[in-house]
Design a protein around this motif. Sequence first.
Motif, short mmCIF file in Angstrom:
data_model
loop_
_atom_site.label_atom_id
_atom_site.label_comp_id
_atom_site.label_asym_id
_atom_site.label_seq_id
_atom_site.Cartn_x
_atom_site.Cartn_y
_atom_site.Cartn_z
N SER A 148 -3.36 2.60 7.26
CA SER A 148 -2.02 2.32 7.55
C SER A 148 -1.12 1.82 5.96
N ILE A 149 0.02 2.11 5.15
CA ILE A 149 1.10 2.21 3.82
C ILE A 149 1.91 1.19 4.38
N ASP A 150 2.33 1.23 3.08
CA ASP A 150 4.10 0.00 3.35
C ASP A 150 4.86 1.28 2.89
N ALA A 203 -4.30 8.56 5.30
CA ALA A 203 -4.51 7.26 4.85
C ALA A 203 -4.36 5.95 5.18
N ARG A 216 0.88 -1.24 -0.41
CA ARG A 216 0.13 0.00 -0.22
C ARG A 216 1.23 0.95 0.25
N LEU A 217 1.00 1.91 -0.73
CA LEU A 217 1.66 3.16 -1.10
C LEU A 217 0.62 4.97 -1.19
N LEU A 218 1.57 5.58 -0.56
CA LEU A 218 1.48 7.34 0.05
C LEU A 218 1.74 7.41 -0.90
N THR A 241 -2.76 1.83 -4.30
CA THR A 241 -2.24 3.22 -3.57
C THR A 241 -3.49 4.70 -3.29
N VAL A 276 6.25 5.21 1.04
CA VAL A 276 5.96 6.62 0.53
C VAL A 276 6.65 7.20 -0.48
#
Length: 69
Positions: free
Chosen positions: A52-54, A50, A2-4, A27, A56
């Motif tokens: 939880s993200i993996d 956003a 998961r990308l921001l 995304t 940025v």
Amino acid sequence: MRLLIFGSNGQLGHDIELQSRTRGWETVGADLPVCDITRADSVALAFEDAGSIDAVINAAAYTAVDAAE
């Protein structure tokens, strides 16, 4: 994954978003006018929204070339 992605409405950010989705990655885009990377509170809110993200990616850019001189 998961990308921001900051600058997601720009040419580079948009392409990164498309390539990420072809790999099955989720995304979350952040760009003007909702997110202004020159303001810490705006960036903090983007992270908060956003969830939880993996990772940025900062693809934001200042594109007013004449004004940048």
